[in-house]
Design a protein around this motif. Sequence first.
Motif, mmCIF file in Angstrom:
data_model
loop_
_atom_site.group_PDB
_atom_site.id
_atom_site.type_symbol
_atom_site.label_atom_id
_atom_site.label_comp_id
_atom_site.label_asym_id
_atom_site.label_seq_id
_atom_site.Cartn_x
_atom_site.Cartn_y
_atom_site.Cartn_z
ATOM 1 N N LEU A 1 0.859 -1.196 0.000
ATOM 2 C CA LEU A 1 0.000 0.000 0.000
ATOM 3 C C LEU A 1 0.893 1.243 0.000
ATOM 4 C CD1 LEU A 1 -2.686 -1.107 2.604
ATOM 5 C CD2 LEU A 1 -2.948 -1.007 0.119
ATOM 6 N N ILE A 2 1.032 1.859 -1.155
ATOM 7 C CA ILE A 2 1.952 2.984 -1.295
ATOM 8 C C ILE A 2 1.554 4.151 -0.395
ATOM 9 C CG2 ILE A 2 2.834 4.731 -2.899
ATOM 10 C CD1 ILE A 2 2.572 2.654 -5.129
ATOM 11 N N GLY A 3 0.255 4.475 -0.344
ATOM 12 C CA GLY A 3 -0.207 5.589 0.476
ATOM 13 C C GLY A 3 0.095 5.385 1.943
ATOM 14 N N ALA A 4 -0.190 4.183 2.447
ATOM 15 C CA ALA A 4 0.048 3.889 3.859
ATOM 16 C C ALA A 4 1.539 3.935 4.180
ATOM 17 C CB ALA A 4 -0.533 2.521 4.214
ATOM 18 N N ARG A 5 2.346 3.429 3.275
ATOM 19 C CA ARG A 5 3.784 3.441 3.525
ATOM 20 C C ARG A 5 4.346 4.863 3.469
ATOM 21 N NH1 ARG A 5 7.167 -1.989 2.040
ATOM 22 N NH2 ARG A 5 6.391 -3.054 3.915
ATOM 23 N N LEU B 1 -1.646 8.408 15.583
ATOM 24 C CA LEU B 1 -1.228 8.480 14.189
ATOM 25 C C LEU B 1 -1.040 7.081 13.599
ATOM 26 C CD1 LEU B 1 1.290 11.468 14.381
ATOM 27 C CD2 LEU B 1 -1.043 11.480 13.464
ATOM 28 N N GLY B 2 -0.458 6.179 14.378
ATOM 29 C CA GLY B 2 -0.336 4.798 13.927
ATOM 30 C C GLY B 2 -1.711 4.183 13.706
ATOM 31 N N PHE B 3 -2.629 4.463 14.619
ATOM 32 C CA PHE B 3 -3.996 3.953 14.493
ATOM 33 C C PHE B 3 -4.668 4.483 13.237
ATOM 34 C CE2 PHE B 3 -8.555 4.732 15.250
ATOM 35 C CZ PHE B 3 -8.992 3.423 15.446
ATOM 36 N N MET B 4 -4.489 5.777 12.943
ATOM 37 C CA MET B 4 -5.122 6.367 11.763
ATOM 38 C C MET B 4 -4.537 5.811 10.466
ATOM 39 S SD MET B 4 -7.598 8.085 12.851
ATOM 40 C CE MET B 4 -8.113 8.678 11.228
ATOM 41 N N ILE B 5 -3.255 5.503 10.467
ATOM 42 C CA ILE B 5 -2.681 4.827 9.301
ATOM 43 C C ILE B 5 -3.331 3.457 9.134
ATOM 44 C CG2 ILE B 5 -0.593 3.802 8.302
ATOM 45 C CD1 ILE B 5 1.026 6.016 9.677
ATOM 46 N N ASP B 6 -3.559 2.773 10.247
ATOM 47 C CA ASP B 6 -4.175 1.446 10.174
ATOM 48 C C ASP B 6 -5.637 1.542 9.735
ATOM 49 O OD1 ASP B 6 -3.505 -1.374 10.574
ATOM 50 O OD2 ASP B 6 -5.117 -1.335 12.054
ATOM 51 N N VAL B 7 -6.327 2.599 10.128
ATOM 52 C CA VAL B 7 -7.704 2.812 9.662
ATOM 53 C C VAL B 7 -7.719 2.911 8.137
ATOM 54 C CG1 VAL B 7 -9.616 4.480 9.590
ATOM 55 C CG2 VAL B 7 -8.553 3.891 11.780
ATOM 56 N N TYR B 8 -6.789 3.692 7.602
ATOM 57 C CA TYR B 8 -6.678 3.825 6.147
ATOM 58 C C TYR B 8 -6.284 2.488 5.518
ATOM 59 C CZ TYR B 8 -4.509 4.962 1.667
ATOM 60 O OH TYR B 8 -4.146 4.963 0.339
ATOM 61 N N ARG B 9 -5.316 1.804 6.118
ATOM 62 C CA ARG B 9 -4.864 0.517 5.587
ATOM 63 C C ARG B 9 -6.001 -0.486 5.527
ATOM 64 N NH1 ARG B 9 -3.925 -4.396 7.115
ATOM 65 N NH2 ARG B 9 -4.660 -3.909 9.230
ATOM 66 N N ARG B 10 -6.752 -0.605 6.614
ATOM 67 C CA ARG B 10 -7.855 -1.558 6.655
ATOM 68 C C ARG B 10 -8.924 -1.223 5.616
ATOM 69 N NH1 ARG B 10 -10.401 -0.904 11.091
ATOM 70 N NH2 ARG B 10 -9.011 0.388 12.339
ATOM 71 N N HIS B 11 -9.194 0.059 5.441
ATOM 72 C CA HIS B 11 -10.169 0.460 4.425
ATOM 73 C C HIS B 11 -9.699 0.031 3.033
ATOM 74 C CE1 HIS B 11 -13.412 2.990 2.742
ATOM 75 N NE2 HIS B 11 -12.573 3.106 1.715
ATOM 76 N N MET B 12 -8.429 0.243 2.750
ATOM 77 C CA MET B 12 -7.905 -0.101 1.432
ATOM 78 C C MET B 12 -7.909 -1.613 1.199
ATOM 79 S SD MET B 12 -7.379 2.721 -0.042
ATOM 80 C CE MET B 12 -6.426 2.189 -1.486
ATOM 81 N N VAL B 13 -7.677 -2.390 2.255
ATOM 82 C CA VAL B 13 -7.669 -3.844 2.137
ATOM 83 C C VAL B 13 -9.087 -4.384 1.986
ATOM 84 C CG1 VAL B 13 -7.169 -5.987 3.378
ATOM 85 C CG2 VAL B 13 -5.489 -4.137 3.350
ATOM 86 N N GLU B 14 -10.030 -3.805 2.743
ATOM 87 C CA GLU B 14 -11.389 -4.334 2.782
ATOM 88 C C GLU B 14 -12.288 -3.768 1.695
ATOM 89 O OE1 GLU B 14 -12.752 -3.542 6.716
ATOM 90 O OE2 GLU B 14 -11.212 -4.799 7.654
ATOM 91 N N ALA B 15 -11.982 -2.581 1.190
ATOM 92 C CA ALA B 15 -12.869 -1.924 0.208
ATOM 93 C C ALA B 15 -13.096 -2.759 -1.043
ATOM 94 C CB ALA B 15 -12.333 -0.553 -0.161
ATOM 95 N N PRO B 16 -12.071 -3.389 -1.638
ATOM 96 C CA PRO B 16 -12.328 -4.183 -2.844
ATOM 97 C C PRO B 16 -13.319 -5.326 -2.591
ATOM 98 C CG PRO B 16 -9.991 -3.755 -2.614
ATOM 99 C CD PRO B 16 -10.646 -3.307 -1.339
ATOM 100 N N ALA B 17 -13.203 -5.969 -1.397
ATOM 101 C CA ALA B 17 -14.110 -7.056 -1.084
ATOM 102 C C ALA B 17 -15.546 -6.556 -0.918
ATOM 103 C CB ALA B 17 -13.651 -7.765 0.206
#
Length: 215
Positions: free
Chosen positions: A45-49, A196-212
């Motif tokens: 995930l380029i954005g999260a990284r 801030l770590g939590f908010m990155i994970d919120v974004y990460r989880r959205h990106m992982v789960e959104a396609p499904a």
Amino acid sequence: MGWFEQIDAYCERIDFSMWSEPVNAVTNAAFLIAAIVMWRRSKGLIGARALTIVLFAIGVGSGLFHTFATTWASTADVFPIVVFILLYLFLVHVHLIRWPVWAAAIATLGFVPFAIGITVIFQDVPFFSISSFYWSVPILLVVYAPFIGGKTARGFLIGAALLALSITVRSLDVALYDVWPLGTHFGWHILNAVMLGFMIDVYRRHMVEAPAIQG
């Protein structure tokens, strides 16, 4: 104000020696740890990284300020924070709200007058004036949550609550000097790193789960 002019802004500092704020300096490791953890969780995930890199820079910049305590170090402290906010907002507009890049860029830049407005409104309000700029972020998270929806919106609200607590701890630093000479700014570091770590994970989880979800 010159670049090398020294700044005494926090309760823990008693002089301008480099290690006059040992707790404030050391607790910046929380940002570095959060960045490393989220880097590992954000593979692919380029954005999260990109956010984790900026989070690491926040820890470095804050560490510089709480050791050197100069104008240039203050800039190194604040600049990555602003970059993180703007980058996160841009990613929200593009990937969560799904606006075209040009609209996302314009909306992201809209944070600047919004933050200035909140700062002006809060600058004469007791207690809130101490961290007036930072209050714009939890307010914005609450405003955006209904437009995001679902578990990600809940993440925004949790993030807003964490940040509000973190800003409160930051704002109490000087006020509690007489009863707690160490100050409370170290708590801002720890809570902010978690948020801030939590908010990155919120974004990460959205990106992982959104396609499904979309499929």
